[in-house]
Design an enzyme around this catalytic site. Structure first.
Site, PDB file in Angstrom:
ATOM      1  N   ASP A  52      37.750 -21.628  -9.893  1.00 58.32           N
ATOM      2  CA  ASP A  52      36.261 -21.190  -9.317  1.00 58.32           C
ATOM      3  C   ASP A  52      35.212 -21.843 -10.242  1.00 58.32           C
ATOM      4  OD1 ASP A  52      36.822 -19.882 -11.533  1.00 58.32           O
ATOM      5  OD2 ASP A  52      36.088 -17.763 -10.808  1.00 58.32           O
ATOM      6  N   SER A  53      35.817 -22.808 -11.150  1.00 59.45           N
ATOM      7  CA  SER A  53      34.867 -23.606 -12.181  1.00 59.45           C
ATOM      8  C   SER A  53      34.063 -24.519 -11.092  1.00 59.45           C
ATOM      9  CB  SER A  53      35.740 -24.388 -13.154  1.00 59.45           C
ATOM     10  OG  SER A  53      36.979 -25.218 -12.532  1.00 59.45           O
ATOM     11  N   ASP A  91      41.774 -20.231  -6.976  1.00 61.18           N
ATOM     12  CA  ASP A  91      41.303 -18.855  -7.712  1.00 61.18           C
ATOM     13  C   ASP A  91      40.463 -18.060  -6.604  1.00 61.18           C
ATOM     14  OD1 ASP A  91      41.405 -19.146 -10.320  1.00 61.18           O
ATOM     15  OD2 ASP A  91      39.580 -20.396 -10.634  1.00 61.18           O
ATOM     16  N   LYS A 121      45.161 -17.382  -7.814  1.00 68.12           N
ATOM     17  CA  LYS A 121      45.206 -16.962  -9.333  1.00 68.12           C
ATOM     18  C   LYS A 121      43.948 -15.972  -9.217  1.00 68.12           C
ATOM     19  CE  LYS A 121      43.323 -19.748 -12.434  1.00 68.12           C
ATOM     20  NZ  LYS A 121      42.001 -19.141 -12.973  1.00 68.12           N
ATOM     21  N   GLU A 123      41.960 -13.256 -12.270  1.00 66.88           N
ATOM     22  CA  GLU A 123      41.683 -12.893 -13.516  1.00 66.88           C
ATOM     23  C   GLU A 123      41.835 -11.295 -13.905  1.00 66.88           C
ATOM     24  OE1 GLU A 123      38.064 -14.597 -14.608  1.00 66.88           O
ATOM     25  OE2 GLU A 123      38.324 -16.550 -13.866  1.00 66.88           O
ATOM     26  N   GLU A 190      43.512 -18.406 -21.474  1.00 64.10           N
ATOM     27  CA  GLU A 190      42.489 -19.141 -21.921  1.00 64.10           C
ATOM     28  C   GLU A 190      41.634 -19.010 -23.404  1.00 64.10           C
ATOM     29  OE1 GLU A 190      39.552 -19.676 -18.620  1.00 64.10           O
ATOM     30  OE2 GLU A 190      38.096 -20.853 -20.028  1.00 64.10           O
TER      31      GLU A 190
HETATM   32  O1  KIV Z   1      38.351 -22.153 -12.699  1.00 63.41           O
HETATM   33  C1  KIV Z   1      38.990 -22.905 -13.586  1.00 63.41           C
HETATM   34  O2  KIV Z   1      38.727 -24.068 -13.743  1.00 63.41           O
HETATM   35  C2  KIV Z   1      39.922 -22.014 -14.529  1.00 63.41           C
HETATM   36  C3  KIV Z   1      40.736 -22.994 -15.490  1.00 63.41           C
HETATM   37  C4  KIV Z   1      39.785 -23.050 -16.562  1.00 63.41           C
HETATM   38  C5  KIV Z   1      41.899 -22.188 -16.036  1.00 63.41           C
HETATM   39  O3  KIV Z   1      40.343 -21.145 -14.211  1.00 63.41           O
END
Ligand code: KIV
Length: 272
Positions: A52-53, A91, A121, A123, A190
């Protein structure tokens, strides 16, 4: 019938656990589009994370919070069309799984059905245990994410190193154990002290993938645009830059502009 795809032995969640057992480090990078994913997959990466980055890197938002499930599905399906070998983790974006396990399952099913992603994924630890369990019960592999969890940035207040104090370190250790017991196939850690990350990696049988978590974990992940030096404003200590693409791409764009303005481009051979 032969196809290029058949030349590759695909990475699965089982492969990753085997790699941990053998002490073979796992390499993971982010991708959000077809072209980048193709290059990364062909280079031999083990895992692509459709993170989600994308909210920061692709859309220019300050945090990861605004990205939607539809947008994540768009990015993930572009990545899936490119890859032949690696495992793809997607994510679940903020607001699509916290606090409601039915919604979490629906979100994960949409990712799997509409993008073709291989896993999701989430969090958090104990607070999302019900969501993790429900997603896993549908046969969807889950990767955890502990330590600095960017979707909670407004709770933390800053992007500094997490779990330096004992209370938070203890919670992180028990969350990692819990995620393992629930059936997660791996967990991202992280920005936590390397000593703590090593202890966590040694205490669980599933792979621990670190970002800013030192060298005692089972693998590493970086945001591709950061490690390529495309982003300039972000310079944490853990980031190794393999290229300075901000400069190199800027130079190429300046040369192109100059060639167009000076009428050097296109030349005789570059036209019909
Ligand atoms: O969204 C992302 O890029 C991440 C990484 C920083 C692990 O969760």
């Amino acid at each position: 019938m032969s196809s290029a795809k058949k030349q590759y032995k695909r990475i699965t969640t089982k492969t990753l656990v085997e790699m941990k057992k053998k002490g073979e480090k796992i390499a993971m990078l982010t991708a959000y589009d077809y072209t980048m994913a193709k290059i990364i997959d062909h280079a031999g990466i083990d895992i692509i994370l459709v993170g989600d980055s994308a909210s920061n890197v692709m859309a220019g938002h300050e945090t990861t919070l605004p990205i939607t499930l539809d947008q994540m599905i768009y990015h993930a399906s572009s990545v899936i069309r490119a890859i032949e070998r690696c495992l793809v983790v997607v994510d679940l974006p903020f607001g699509t799984y916290q606090g409601n396990s039915r919604q979490a399952l629906d979100s994960a099913i949409r990712i799997m059905k509409e993008s073709g992603g291989h896993s999701v994924k989430l969090e958090g630890g104990e607070e999302i245990a019900e969501s993790v369990t429900r997603i896993l019960s549908a046969g969807i592999p889950v990767m955890g994410h502990l330590g600095l969890t960017p979707q909670s940035i407004y709770k933390f207040g800053t992007y500094t190193v997490r779990a330096k104090e004992e209370e938070e370190a203890l919670k992180l250790k028990s969350d990692a154990k819990l995620l393992e017991e629930l059936g997660c196939f791996a967990v991202v850690l992280e920005k936590v002290p390397s000593k703590l990350a090593r202890e966590v990696a040694e205490s669980v049988s599933i792979p621990v993938i670190g970002i800013g978590a030192g060298d005692g974990v089972d693998g590493q992940v970086l945001v591709t645009h950061d490690m390529l030096g495309m982003t300039h404003e972000f310079s944490p200590r853990f980031l190794r830059r393999y290229l300075d693409l901000y400069m190199e791409m800027g130079d190429a764009f300046r040369r192109y502009i100059s060639d167009v303005k000076s009428r050097d481009f296109p030349n005789e051979e570059e036209q019909y």
